[in-house]
Design an enzyme around this catalytic site. Structure first.
Site, PDB file in Angstrom:
ATOM      1  CD  GLU A 170      37.437 -90.111 -14.841  1.00 29.72           C
ATOM      2  OE1 GLU A 170      38.626 -89.805 -14.718  1.00 29.72           O
ATOM      3  OE2 GLU A 170      36.549 -89.310 -15.213  1.00 29.72           O
ATOM      4  N   PRO A 171      32.915 -94.227 -13.844  1.00 27.91           N
ATOM      5  CG  PRO A 171      32.264 -96.454 -13.595  1.00 27.91           C
ATOM      6  CD  PRO A 171      33.442 -95.592 -13.986  1.00 27.91           C
ATOM      7  N   GLY A 172      30.314 -93.013 -11.766  1.00 31.16           N
ATOM      8  CA  GLY A 172      29.981 -92.671 -10.382  1.00 31.16           C
ATOM      9  C   GLY A 172      28.542 -93.072 -10.108  1.00 31.16           C
ATOM     10  CB  CYS A 177      13.138 -72.119   6.173  1.00 29.24           C
ATOM     11  SG  CYS A 177      12.677 -72.708   7.790  1.00 29.24           S
ATOM     12  N   GLY A 222      29.408 -91.146 -16.631  1.00 26.28           N
ATOM     13  CA  GLY A 222      28.209 -90.649 -17.307  1.00 26.28           C
ATOM     14  C   GLY A 222      27.044 -91.592 -17.492  1.00 26.28           C
TER      15      GLY A 222
END
Ligand code: LLP
Length: 444
Positions: free
Chosen positions: A295-297, A366, A253
């Site tokens: 759990e850092p991403g 598009c 987070g």
């Protein structure tokens, strides 16, 4: 400096070289665009390693910390290998992420499996591979996983994912810890889950609790509130069930800085709040210090990455906007259309030129909503200019698509003047590889 890498927008090694071009990881971005074509994802190894070090240093005083990279942010075999070399484990959320780790030779004992609807096939593969932890999300999964483990004569270690009821101020789609979330057990369901684990599910070994409150978090208080709730719950579980759980997973987070307006806390500020909250709670309740999982991403990979585009056609709306089109857009970065995400950019072949016009960088897809950056001040843009969009390392490639049947871009890892391709650009053949024309449709 090393404790605040997530607080800067550009990769650490970004500079203007003697050719007057932008350079990252010692590589001239204009040359990279020529060599590998565009759109191109570029990942700066030094920035990535530096943020990994910030995490390790910030948590060094707390001995029982397990740093798991949330691979959903960017999952490739090379990135997994690099982060594993840096001592990180992994949070995976699909058979695909798990398989990537397995084939990259990652130690399966560093893997935790998250997700609200893991399939029987995925769970079964994970049990066979012997991963470290399953974060079980709901009642159906408790029963399914126990059954799978039982059939294989194995016992698996699990965490219970709970919804702590914390609202963090981020985009509503990336909030996850609030009460109406699709993720995790409601607090009122924990006792029933525990009774089932203790009495019925003999092949599940409960190790602790897991929560994740949301993504792109700017307030450290969210972590304190989360820990207050989790440790209080551990104490209650011990009192009521006589079960001493010694792990808490706080999720990921930590926010990053996409634009000057963003003001994320540093890794150190987050770590200090977390460690202090754990100490206070454990002393208050006389509970021993649990192992913490993080759990850092985004904060690990985001600002190590940039995307290079070649600018093409332009359109000046009479008395309106000036559109400058790039050769990529929502298929390589869906975040602006999904979350109104904002980015900053520079022209790699004239980074020092004076800003002369305000333009909107349009994608090539598009859809009117395919805008990469709305109203950005840039030097006079010309066809063939190379645009460098910053902070695209997380949730760009991982959420990319083949919309309009376009090929996904290549990715290169840069360090000390060397560039290595880590993901190949897709080919036209790749696009039709899985197509099948039923024979009855073929005219003789
Ligand atoms: N752990 C769990 C259980 C998660 O659900 C997530 C992210 C993370 C860790 C990593 O969070 P991070 O450190 O990256 O904030 N596609 C969105 C972000 C979705 C995040 C989903 N879960 C975006 O582009 O902003």
């Amino acid at each position: 400096m090393s404790d605040s890498v997530n607080q800067i927008i550009k990769p650490l090694t970004t500079t203007v070289n003697e050719n007057g071009n932008l350079e990252i990881g010692g590589c001239d971005l204009v040359n990279l665009a020529k060599e590998y074509k565009t759109p191109l994802y570029v990942i700066d190894e030094d920035t990535l390693v530096s943020i990994c070090n910030s995490y390790k240093e910030a948590f060094a005083e707390y001995k029982n910390v397990k740093l798991l990279y949330a691979s959903k942010a960017l999952c490739t075999s090379a990135i997994a290998t690099l982060l594993s070399n840096e001592g990180f484990g992994f949070d995976v959320v699909s058979g695909g992420e798990l398989y990537t780790m397995y084939k990259a030779g990652i130690d399966m004992q560093t893997i935790l499996f998250n997700g609200n609807n893991k399939t029987e096939e995925e769970l079964s593969l994970a049990v066979d591979l012997g991963i470290a932890r399953f974060s079980v999300d709901n009642f159906s999964e408790l029963s399914l996983l126990d059954n799978i483990a039982k059939n294989k004569n194995k016992t698996v270690d699990i965490l219970l994912r709970i919804t702590p009821g914390i609202e963090c101020h981020t985009h509503e789609y990336i909030q996850t810890g609030h009460l109406d979330s699709k993720f995790g057990f409601d607090m009122s369901q924990i006792d029933e889950a525990l009774s089932l684990i203790i009495n019925n599910y003999k092949n599940l070994n409960l190790k602790g609790l897991h929560a994740h409150t949301g993504s792109q978090i700017f307030e450290t208080k969210v972590y304190k509130d989360e820990i207050d709730i989790l440790i209080k719950e551990l104490v209650r579980i011990k009192d009521k069930f006589g079960l001493t759980l010694n792990e808490i997973n706080l999720g990921g987070g930590l926010g990053v800085k996409y634009t000057e307006q963003d003001n994320p806390p540093s890794v150190k500020e987050m770590a200090d709040i977390i460690i202090e909250a754990i100490k206070l709670n454990c002393e208050k309740y006389k509970y021993f210090y649990p192992t913490i999982y993080l759990e850092p991403g985004r904060s690990i990979i985001s600002n190590a990455g940039v995307t290079l585009y070649t600018l093409g056609s332009q359109k000046q709306v009479p008395n309106g906007k000036k559109y400058v089109s790039a050769d990529g857009g929502m298929a390589d970065n869906p975040r602006p259309s999904l979350y109104q995400a904002e980015y900053i950019a520079q022209i790699a072949n004239k980074p020092n030129a004076k800003n002369e016009e305000t333009v909107t960088i349009a994608g090539r897809y598009c859809e009117s909503g395919d805008i990469i950056i709305e109203n950005i001040k840039l030097p006079k843009t010309e066809q063939g200019d190379i645009l460098c969009v910053y902070n695209t390392g997380s949730y760009n490639y991982s959420m990319s698509s083949n919309y309009n049947r376009t090929q996904k871009p290549a990715m290169v890892l840069v360090k000390s003047g060397q560039s290595d391709m880590i993901v190949m650009r897709e080919t036209l053949e790749d696009l039709i590889r899985n197509d099948i024309i039923p024979s009855r449709l073929k005219k003789c």
